[in-house]
Design a protein around this motif. Structure first.
Motif, PDB file in Angstrom:
ATOM      1  N   SER A 121       0.713  -1.265   0.073  1.00 57.28           N
ATOM      2  CA  SER A 121      -0.048   0.025   0.050  1.00 57.28           C
ATOM      3  C   SER A 121       1.135   1.316   0.032  1.00 57.28           C
ATOM      4  O   SER A 121       1.102   1.998   0.904  1.00 57.28           O
ATOM      5  CB  SER A 121      -1.101  -0.155   1.233  1.00 57.28           C
ATOM      6  OG  SER A 121      -1.947  -1.064   1.204  1.00 57.28           O
ATOM      7  N   ASN A 132      -6.601   3.199   2.250  1.00 56.78           N
ATOM      8  CA  ASN A 132      -6.356   3.757   0.921  1.00 56.78           C
ATOM      9  C   ASN A 132      -7.199   4.906   0.823  1.00 56.78           C
ATOM     10  O   ASN A 132      -8.170   5.279   1.446  1.00 56.78           O
ATOM     11  CB  ASN A 132      -6.521   2.579  -0.186  1.00 56.78           C
ATOM     12  CG  ASN A 132      -7.925   2.276  -0.634  1.00 56.78           C
ATOM     13  OD1 ASN A 132      -9.039   2.774  -0.255  1.00 56.78           O
ATOM     14  ND2 ASN A 132      -8.039   1.198  -1.123  1.00 56.78           N
ATOM     15  N   GLU A 150      -5.066  -2.265  -3.936  1.00 57.24           N
ATOM     16  CA  GLU A 150      -3.869  -2.828  -3.620  1.00 57.24           C
ATOM     17  C   GLU A 150      -4.103  -4.347  -3.317  1.00 57.24           C
ATOM     18  O   GLU A 150      -3.244  -5.251  -3.599  1.00 57.24           O
ATOM     19  CB  GLU A 150      -3.608  -2.359  -2.060  1.00 57.24           C
ATOM     20  CG  GLU A 150      -3.284  -0.870  -2.305  1.00 57.24           C
ATOM     21  CD  GLU A 150      -4.534  -0.012  -2.170  1.00 57.24           C
ATOM     22  OE1 GLU A 150      -4.456   1.375  -1.957  1.00 57.24           O
ATOM     23  OE2 GLU A 150      -5.665  -0.387  -2.337  1.00 57.24           O
TER      24      GLU A 150
END
Length: 304
Positions: A121, A132, A150
């Motif tokens: 990430s 995210n 991700e």
């Protein structure tokens, strides 16, 4: 005394697009994925095949994703999968994986195929955040059709060799900001009330409820105890709300929760957790503890 509500959203109401946008507007880049991670991967070019496995398009930013693969990769050999930075803010997960690659991976040449994914990430790494930009937790998003790019990219990388993975160790941290920022934000996002908890002081592991491997977990704990201290149980005999089943070990249902450590059927799987905010630990110690955990996990998998 009731804890203050998170400053975004309405108590009891899950976030919508407006609240996610307001949360995203508060995030700032605080370090560089290119300078701190990609540069380290580049230094390892002579020792590994560097495998590009996707890119994250989070306008205006683009993040290329890379894994380090054994140069003598052999389809007949078992695979050891090492993942770090699934939560980008958990620094020693990233740098512990890189430390293992640089200092210890050569010890396993010809015995295991290594796939090391140091930073799952990168957006979260740069912003020192758990989520995210979609306000999704990648480590609750490892399932088919994942909405977290991700997680979807890592699943696609692993799919061709998933049945060969003998051991998977996923490197994490539990930090003070879990309690001060990330758990309150999670409660607000989901329209729930926040109940304060505690942060365990020390290293611990998360085993799989559905396929526990107590001897494997114990071998990792014993190796790490030579590097840093192991988290004790709290007064309720728990660590972060889960019963302690052995010194420094709790269990989650890895697959149903969408956790990274549950993405394969590897017989030996675990999630590490170190506490970088402890007065008894340094960043160097945390990185070393992660690398020691990887070595112990791989050694056990080779011996059993």
């Amino acid at each position: 005394m009731q804890p203050p509500f998170y400053p975004i959203g309405t108590p009891g109401v899950p976030w919508g697009d407006a609240e996610i946008a307001a949360w995203l507007a508060r995030q700032r880049r605080r370090r560089s994925y290119a300078d701190e991670v990609l540069s380290e991967i580049e230094r390892l070019l002579g020792r590994f095949d560097v495998v590009p496995y996707g890119r994250l398009d989070y306008a205006p930013d683009v993040y290329p994703l890379f894994a380090l693969r054994s140069r003598d990769w052999q389809p007949a050999r078992p695979v050891a999968l090492v993942t770090g930075g699934v939560h980008g803010y958990e620094t020693s997960g990233v740098h512990g994986a890189l430390r293992f690659a640089e200092r210890h991976a050569a010890d396993y040449t010809g015995r295991l195929d290594l796939m090391i994914v140091p930073c799952v990430s990168p957006w979260g790494y740069e912003r020192i955040h758990r989520w995210n930009p979609l306000a999704l937790d990648p480590n609750r998003s490892f399932h088919p059709g994942s909405r977290a790019p991700e997680s979807a990219a890592l699943l696609a990388l692993v799919a061709p060799f998933a049945d060969r993975v003998r051991v998977h160790i996923d490197l994490h941290e539990t930090t003070d900001t879990d309690e001060s920022e990330f758990r309150p934000a999670l409660a607000a996002r989901d329209g729930r009330s926040f109940s304060p908890g505690g942060i365990p002081d020390g290293f611990y592991l998360v085993d799989d409820t559905e396929a526990p491997q107590p001897a494997f977990q114990d071998a990792v704990i014993r190796a790490v105890s030579k590097v840093t201290h192991i988290a004790p149980a709290d007064a309720q005999g728990e660590i972060i709300g889960s019963p302690v089943v052995a010194p420094g070990v709790i269990r989650y249902d890895l697959r149903s929760l969408g956790l990274c450590a549950g993405i394969t059927d590897a017989p030996y799987r675990t999630t590490t957790e170190v506490y970088p905010d402890s007065p008894r630990a340094t960043p160097e110690q945390c990185n070393a503890a992660q690398a020691a955990a990887v070595c112990a996990a791989l050694d056990y998998a080779l011996e059993h």
